[in-house]
Design an enzyme around this catalytic site. Structure first.
Site, PDB file in Angstrom:
ATOM      1  N   TYR A 290      -3.215  -0.885 -16.491  1.00 29.98           N
ATOM      2  CA  TYR A 290      -2.655  -0.210 -15.221  1.00 29.98           C
ATOM      3  C   TYR A 290      -0.900   0.369 -15.795  1.00 29.98           C
ATOM      4  O   TYR A 290      -0.353  -0.134 -17.345  1.00 29.98           O
ATOM      5  CB  TYR A 290      -2.407  -1.340 -13.958  1.00 29.98           C
ATOM      6  CG  TYR A 290      -3.759  -1.388 -13.855  1.00 29.98           C
ATOM      7  CD1 TYR A 290      -3.940  -1.108 -12.234  1.00 29.98           C
ATOM      8  CD2 TYR A 290      -3.897  -2.599 -14.412  1.00 29.98           C
ATOM      9  CE1 TYR A 290      -4.844  -1.428 -11.860  1.00 29.98           C
ATOM     10  CE2 TYR A 290      -5.144  -3.248 -12.956  1.00 29.98           C
ATOM     11  CZ  TYR A 290      -5.196  -2.451 -12.250  1.00 29.98           C
ATOM     12  OH  TYR A 290      -7.134  -2.556 -11.583  1.00 29.98           O
TER      13      TYR A 290
ATOM     14  N   ILE B 189      -6.738 -16.697  -8.247  1.00 35.40           N
ATOM     15  CA  ILE B 189      -6.206 -17.089  -8.707  1.00 35.40           C
ATOM     16  C   ILE B 189      -4.576 -16.824  -8.953  1.00 35.40           C
ATOM     17  O   ILE B 189      -3.630 -16.858  -8.563  1.00 35.40           O
ATOM     18  CB  ILE B 189      -6.159 -16.945 -10.352  1.00 35.40           C
ATOM     19  CG1 ILE B 189      -6.796 -17.715 -11.480  1.00 35.40           C
ATOM     20  CG2 ILE B 189      -4.690 -16.897 -11.221  1.00 35.40           C
ATOM     21  CD1 ILE B 189      -6.686 -17.908 -12.142  1.00 35.40           C
ATOM     22  N   THR B 190      -4.561 -15.527  -8.471  1.00 43.23           N
ATOM     23  CA  THR B 190      -3.402 -14.322  -8.328  1.00 43.23           C
ATOM     24  C   THR B 190      -3.296 -14.735  -6.629  1.00 43.23           C
ATOM     25  O   THR B 190      -1.322 -14.979  -5.960  1.00 43.23           O
ATOM     26  CB  THR B 190      -3.915 -12.872  -7.886  1.00 43.23           C
ATOM     27  OG1 THR B 190      -4.206 -12.256  -8.805  1.00 43.23           O
ATOM     28  CG2 THR B 190      -2.807 -11.713  -7.804  1.00 43.23           C
TER      29      THR B 190
ATOM     30  N   LYS C  29     -10.580   0.030 -17.261  1.00 43.22           N
ATOM     31  CA  LYS C  29      -9.937   0.882 -15.710  1.00 43.22           C
ATOM     32  C   LYS C  29      -8.630   0.477 -15.745  1.00 43.22           C
ATOM     33  O   LYS C  29      -7.749   0.419 -16.368  1.00 43.22           O
ATOM     34  CB  LYS C  29     -10.109  -1.140 -14.532  1.00 43.22           C
ATOM     35  CG  LYS C  29     -10.161  -0.914 -13.376  1.00 43.22           C
ATOM     36  CD  LYS C  29     -10.197  -2.522 -12.777  1.00 43.22           C
ATOM     37  CE  LYS C  29     -10.222  -2.756 -11.471  1.00 43.22           C
ATOM     38  NZ  LYS C  29     -10.233  -4.272 -11.146  1.00 43.22           N
TER      39      LYS C  29
ATOM     40  N   ASP D 123     -11.942 -12.727  -9.576  1.00 46.52           N
ATOM     41  CA  ASP D 123     -10.598 -13.190  -9.739  1.00 46.52           C
ATOM     42  C   ASP D 123      -9.508 -13.050  -9.063  1.00 46.52           C
ATOM     43  O   ASP D 123      -8.652 -14.048  -9.892  1.00 46.52           O
ATOM     44  CB  ASP D 123     -10.682 -12.844 -11.388  1.00 46.52           C
ATOM     45  CG  ASP D 123      -9.924 -11.300 -11.041  1.00 46.52           C
ATOM     46  OD1 ASP D 123     -10.278 -10.549 -10.633  1.00 46.52           O
ATOM     47  OD2 ASP D 123      -8.712 -11.209 -11.697  1.00 46.52           O
ATOM     48  N   HIS D 124      -9.113 -13.677  -7.400  1.00 45.12           N
ATOM     49  CA  HIS D 124      -8.319 -12.941  -7.242  1.00 45.12           C
ATOM     50  C   HIS D 124      -7.753 -14.060  -6.575  1.00 45.12           C
ATOM     51  O   HIS D 124      -7.021 -14.175  -6.109  1.00 45.12           O
ATOM     52  CB  HIS D 124      -8.248 -12.176  -5.784  1.00 45.12           C
ATOM     53  CG  HIS D 124      -9.160 -10.516  -6.443  1.00 45.12           C
ATOM     54  ND1 HIS D 124      -9.804 -10.137  -6.698  1.00 45.12           N
ATOM     55  CD2 HIS D 124      -8.062  -9.312  -6.224  1.00 45.12           C
ATOM     56  CE1 HIS D 124      -9.991  -8.411  -7.184  1.00 45.12           C
ATOM     57  NE2 HIS D 124      -8.548  -8.291  -6.580  1.00 45.12           N
TER      58      HIS D 124
ATOM     59  N   ARG E 275     -11.031  -5.758  -3.635  1.00 43.46           N
ATOM     60  CA  ARG E 275     -10.756  -6.379  -1.799  1.00 43.46           C
ATOM     61  C   ARG E 275     -11.311  -5.319  -0.826  1.00 43.46           C
ATOM     62  O   ARG E 275     -11.793  -5.661   0.019  1.00 43.46           O
ATOM     63  CB  ARG E 275      -8.680  -6.236  -1.945  1.00 43.46           C
ATOM     64  CG  ARG E 275      -8.778  -7.205  -2.204  1.00 43.46           C
ATOM     65  CD  ARG E 275      -6.750  -7.533  -2.088  1.00 43.46           C
ATOM     66  NE  ARG E 275      -6.429  -6.540  -3.205  1.00 43.46           N
ATOM     67  CZ  ARG E 275      -5.421  -5.777  -3.114  1.00 43.46           C
ATOM     68  NH1 ARG E 275      -4.359  -6.405  -1.793  1.00 43.46           N
ATOM     69  NH2 ARG E 275      -4.408  -4.778  -3.786  1.00 43.46           N
TER      70      ARG E 275
END
Length: 264
Positions: free
Chosen positions: A143, A27-28, A173, A24-25, A226
């Protein structure tokens, strides 16, 4: 647990272990290496043994024909590195939209300890309520991120995973504390299956040592982005991670089996 919930969890795991590859990276970070031709990357990691892949809802049309039978998770919030605060994750979808996109589960990111925790906590509670009504599993990406938090402190990570259970998630997670002994506290803080994030990519050996340590501490697997999708050989590194998670191999065995004896 309802029959539907259990059936969908079985689509994103093998036995009681999970190897999920979030992608989903886009977007980021934007269309970084590994995500431009996301179809090929999804094909590679699922051939390598990933149990599930994860994207935002808009990428769903590029996912389904390339999963080789693996499961699919839709992520429901996001932020960008270009915006004013990357910790300020905002809603990008609903559980119903994820179901229409063909998802087997949904995920939601909360930064525990950040200024945005209150809003994200309330939104996560709404997501779990909607998902329970539809029998859809929820992965909470919980997180420890905020002022004064290093992000790998076991007490803070333990608090984050416990929060996920308290709010109604089905699995969680979080970051890795760095070693098996300290991560045991994190795993023991919840009855939920705990997955570790990949974090900043390192060497193949470093990646697998983290996975091995987490599994030794009682973790149920990984949700690793990643370090897998930007690898020179996504299929091979997925095979190596799968060997640790699903075959209980040590680091050397997993590296050798995947042909990764030379550091990448």
């Amino acid at each position: 647990m309802t029959a539907g919930l259990d059936a969908r969890l079985n689509r994103i795991r093998t036995g009681d272990r999970y190897l999920m590859v979030p992608m989903d990276h886009g977007i980021t970070l934007g269309a970084v290496r590994g995500l431009k031709d996301i179809e090929s990357t999804i094909d590679a990691v699922t051939r390598g043994g990933a149990d599930a892949v994860l994207t935002q809802k808009g990428i769903a049309p590029r996912v389904h024909s390339n999963t080789n039978g693996a499961g699919y998770v839709v992520h429901l919030n996001a932020s960008t590195t270009l915006g004013p605060d990357e910790n300020d994750k905002r809603l990008t979808g609903t559980v119903e939209e994820a179901v229409r996109a063909g998802a087997d589960a949904v995920s939601f990111h909360i930064n525990v300890g950040s200024d945005h925790e209150p809003d994200q906590l309330a939104q996560l509670a709404e997501v779990t309520a909607d998902a329970e009504r539809l029998g859809i599993p929820v992965l909470a990406m919980a997180y420890a991120r905020g002022p004064g938090l290093a992000g790998d402190e076991p007490d803070a990570l333990g608090h984050a995973v416990r929060l996920a259970e308290e709010v109604g998630a089905d699995l969680v997670k979080t970051g890795y504390s760095g070693d098996a002994d300290s991560f045991e506290h994190v795993v023991e803080s919840t009855r939920l299956p705990v997955l570790i994030a990949g974090g900043t990519p390192g060497t193949d050996r470093e990646t697998l040592e983290g996975v091995r340590g987490a599994v030794d501490a009682g973790a149920a697997g990984v949700s690793m982005g990643r370090s897998i999708f930007q690898h020179e050989d996504p299929e091979a590194i997925t095979q190596a991670v799968a060997a640790v998670i699903h075959e209980d191999q040590d680091v050397e065995q997993a590296l050798e089996a995947a042909g990764l004896t030379v550091e990448a």
